[in-house]
Write an enzyme that holds these catalytic residues in place. Structure first.
Site, mmCIF file in Angstrom:
data_model
loop_
_atom_site.group_PDB
_atom_site.id
_atom_site.type_symbol
_atom_site.label_atom_id
_atom_site.label_comp_id
_atom_site.label_asym_id
_atom_site.label_seq_id
_atom_site.Cartn_x
_atom_site.Cartn_y
_atom_site.Cartn_z
ATOM 1 N N HIS A 120 0.821 -1.216 0.000
ATOM 2 C CA HIS A 120 0.000 0.000 0.000
ATOM 3 C C HIS A 120 0.854 1.266 0.000
ATOM 4 O O HIS A 120 0.685 2.152 -0.846
ATOM 5 C CB HIS A 120 -0.900 0.016 1.236
ATOM 6 C CG HIS A 120 -2.021 -0.962 1.191
ATOM 7 N ND1 HIS A 120 -3.304 -0.613 0.839
ATOM 8 C CD2 HIS A 120 -2.056 -2.296 1.470
ATOM 9 C CE1 HIS A 120 -4.087 -1.676 0.898
ATOM 10 N NE2 HIS A 120 -3.357 -2.711 1.278
ATOM 11 N N ASN A 161 -2.695 -10.492 1.641
ATOM 12 C CA ASN A 161 -3.963 -9.860 1.998
ATOM 13 C C ASN A 161 -5.161 -10.804 2.032
ATOM 14 O O ASN A 161 -5.877 -10.873 3.024
ATOM 15 C CB ASN A 161 -4.273 -8.711 1.035
ATOM 16 C CG ASN A 161 -5.542 -7.969 1.420
ATOM 17 O OD1 ASN A 161 -5.566 -7.232 2.402
ATOM 18 N ND2 ASN A 161 -6.611 -8.188 0.673
#
Length: 489
Positions: free
Chosen positions: A163, A380
């Site tokens: 991210h 994730n």
């Protein structure tokens, strides 16, 4: 223990395990501040566990010892974190042995507290045990290590390396490349929704007193640890999967403002060799894995090669001559901004790739697209699958080990009710349910998700949990598989 070891290789944080190449294990921190650097895990302790297989020296030579090393990263924060209510912290090392069947087995866990509050350094090594008290101590030690691994996974393997570090690529692409530029068009699908989800993360997850700070062991120091890890661990060229499997380099650039940074600056020019693969032109993908049954690496290298082949065809079509790359002013401005503005703290590092030829561009673009797709998917979309059941991956440890300077009353409590102490060490009910809810959201594929592919082989056998995090396609919902183009959740 078998599942603990399996998840170290095939779970949601496959980026931390590294090969042991030297013995004894030693800290690189300043012993004047943090105490004796030698590990509490001894040769005798290891050989007692691997008796019948080989000696310690043979295990090192045959590349059979591996370690999860959270000692030097977390130890400087132990004193600070322990001043926070409802949490505790150690520096930790977990040693594994590679069995003949290519599975891992945990051998020992070391937990360390630095000198603090007028007390000397404390450290102890725990091993699997058949004795009832030893069994519970081993379970408690694993709970602490799992909390460390959960924090490292969420703060570094996930947030920092995907991210956070992708934002400079997105900003530079939109600032420096026109929408008609071929590289803009190539990258655009890989940046879908990332800035939006990062804004939401800053508002609700990593904000002050947010979910991370209230539910993970480092508490309010979580983002500071993330920043230190960026300084010490991150380098663009090693975000490429093949390079990541081979080695990692630590180089500190922080000024000596805080004691923590001063201490960690002693690690300058220190190499950590992950050693999970070695270059071998005769092996698939040009790499020979140190552990043959390493599903993340095996599937990841397949995906890496597919991405690189696609990027190569694309780049070679638009840049048939090497001079076209160097003369493309938009492209050069894009790469300059990424290096000198987006990652400005590291702008003078010697490891940044140059951008002069199509091959340079192919490597850069393959690295970026891997980070946004395969890397992010691998850390994730299995979060709810593995960490939704919080005893499997607790995010916080709230109680010290009962062997750490315990009073007679503390030890009696442990001896009489060890299961209660373990529950008190685990996250509280509100912490566990909060994390479960957010992991369900983060592991969810939206109906409009865009994926890299449609099908792939499923590698598993009888009684073996399949590794599906890098299967290219998924149905909507929480599926534990699927590789979207972008970091969209």
């Amino acid at each position: 223990d078998e599942e603990f070891a399996r998840q170290t290789l095939s779970g949601i944080n496959p980026y931390a395990l590294q090969l042991v190449t030297e013995w004894p294990l030693k800290s690189k921190l300043d012993p004047a501040i943090y105490g004796p650097p030698e590990s509490a895990i001894t040769k005798e302790m290891v050989e007692q566990q691997i008796r019948g297989f080989c000696s310690l020296e043979e295990a090192l030579e045959q590349k059979k010892l591996f370690v999860l090393d959270y000692h030097d990263l977390f130890l400087p924060y132990v004193k600070k974190v322990r001043q926070l209510p409802g949490t505790t912290l150690y520096g930790s090392r977990t040693l594994f042995f590679l069995n003949p069947d290519e599975t891992l087995r945990p051998l020992a866990i070391e937990l360390t507290r630095p000198p603090m509050d007028g007390k000397p350094q404390w450290k102890e090594a725990y091993t699997p045990s058949w004795h009832s008290s030893g069994v519970w101590l081993w379970r408690l030690a694993k709970a602490h290590v799992l909390a460390h691994d959960s924090g490292y996974h969420q703060l570094i393997s996930h947030w920092l390396r995907t991210h956070c570090c992708t934002e400079p690529y997105i900003i530079a692409t939109n600032r420096q490349l026109s929408e008609m530029h071929p590289i803009y068009r190539l990258l655009h699908p890989h940046f879908r929704y990332t800035m939006e989800i990062n804004a939401l993360a800053r508002a609700y997850l990593i904000n002050a007193d947010g979910i991370i700070e209230t539910s993970f062991s480092p508490g309010k120091y979580s983002m500071e640890i993330c920043s230190v890890a960026y300084d010490l661990l991150w380098r663009f060229d090693h975000e490429a999967l093949p390079a990541d499997l081979i080695s990692r380099y630590l180089e500190s650039a922080f000024p000596d403002i805080f004691e923590i940074f001063t201490a960690i600056n002693l690690l300058t020019n220190f190499f950590i060799t992950r050693g999970m693969a070695v270059e071998d032109p005769d092996a698939p993908h040009g790499l020979r894995l140190t552990i043959k049954d390493y599903p993340f690496a095996s599937d990841g290298l397949v995906l890496w090669d597919i991405l690189k082949e696609w990027v190569s065809d694309y780049v070679n079509h638009y840049y048939p001559e090497a001079s076209l790359v160097e003369s493309d002013e938009e492209l050069q401005a894009w790469w300059t901004e990424i290096r000198t503005v987006g990652h400005g703290d590291k702008k003078d590092e010697p490891w940044w790739p140059v951008l002069k030829t199509p091959q340079d561009l192919i490597q850069i673009l393959t690295t970026i697209t891997w980070v946004t797709s395969g890397h992010h998917a691998s850390v994730n979309f299995g979060q709810y699958t593995y960490a939704g059941y919080f005893p499997s991956r607790p995010t916080i440890a709230r109680k010290n080990m009962p062997t750490e300077e315990a009073t007679e009353r503390d030890w009696e409590f442990f001896m009489n009710k060890p299961e209660v102490l373990l529950l008190l060490c685990f996250p509280s009910q509100i912490q566990a349910t909060t994390v479960m809810a957010i992991l369900d959201v983060l592991s969810n594929h939206s109906p409009d998700e865009e994926y890299l592919g449609e099908k792939s082989e499923n590698r598993n056998g009888a009684g073996i949990v399949p590794y599906e995090f890098l299967k290219p396609f998924s149905e909507p919902g929480v599926t534990g598989k699927g590789v979207p183009y972008s970091i969209s959740i």
